[in-house]
Design a protein around this motif. Sequence first.
Motif, PDB file in Angstrom:
ATOM      1  N   HIS A  77       0.854  -1.185   0.000  1.00  0.00           N
ATOM      2  CA  HIS A  77       0.000   0.000   0.000  1.00  0.00           C
ATOM      3  C   HIS A  77       0.891   1.237   0.000  1.00  0.00           C
ATOM      4  O   HIS A  77       2.093   1.162   0.240  1.00  0.00           O
ATOM      5  N   SER A  78       0.283   2.363  -0.229  1.00  0.00           N
ATOM      6  CA  SER A  78       0.983   3.634  -0.210  1.00  0.00           C
ATOM      7  C   SER A  78       0.374   4.502   0.891  1.00  0.00           C
ATOM      8  O   SER A  78      -0.850   4.556   1.037  1.00  0.00           O
ATOM      9  N   TYR A  79       1.236   5.164   1.646  1.00  0.00           N
ATOM     10  CA  TYR A  79       0.807   6.016   2.744  1.00  0.00           C
ATOM     11  C   TYR A  79       1.474   7.378   2.602  1.00  0.00           C
ATOM     12  O   TYR A  79       2.515   7.509   1.960  1.00  0.00           O
ATOM     13  N   GLN A  80       0.877   8.366   3.198  1.00  0.00           N
ATOM     14  CA  GLN A  80       1.458   9.706   3.248  1.00  0.00           C
ATOM     15  C   GLN A  80       1.978   9.951   4.665  1.00  0.00           C
ATOM     16  O   GLN A  80       1.287   9.639   5.641  1.00  0.00           O
ATOM     17  N   VAL A  81       3.191  10.500   4.740  1.00  0.00           N
ATOM     18  CA  VAL A  81       3.782  10.822   6.039  1.00  0.00           C
ATOM     19  C   VAL A  81       4.105  12.314   6.045  1.00  0.00           C
ATOM     20  O   VAL A  81       4.899  12.787   5.231  1.00  0.00           O
TER      21      VAL A  81
END
Length: 134
Positions: A82-86
Motif C-alpha cells: 500500500h501507499s501512505y502519506q507521512v
Amino acid sequence: PVWTAVADLELSTGRAPVDAFAAAVGGTGGDGRDRVPATYAFTALSRPEVLGVLERMAADRKAVLVHQAQQFSYERDLEVDHSYQVAVDWRCNPDRDDRIVVRGRVRDEAGRHCQEFLADIVLFENRRADEAGS
C-alpha cells in the motif's frame, strides 16, 4: 507548541522493503498477514528530504544529530503493498535548547490517520573538542 513542516512523503510498503526491514530488526515481516512491522514508518526519517533539513539544523550549531528516544501511537496497522502519506515536522523542546522533537503523522490513501511517531533528537555539540582545538 509550534511545529515547522519538514516534508510530506510517500511511504510505500512493498513486500521486499518491508521484509528487509523486518529482517534487519529481527522480525519476520508481515508474518503472512500482510501487516507491516509497527516501527516501519519511522524509516521516513532517513529519507534525504528529512535528513537534509535536520543535518542543516545541526551544522548551523556545529553539532551532530543524536537520536535519544522515540514514541509511537497507533490507530490502524499498515498493510503490505500500500501507499501512505507521512507528514514530517519538528519543534523545539521547550525544556532544552539543544533538543528537538521530530514528528511523523501517517495517513492511508483515504486520508485516515494510521499512526504517529515522535523522535527526540539531541543537537550534540562537542564542546571539549572545541576547547582542545583552541
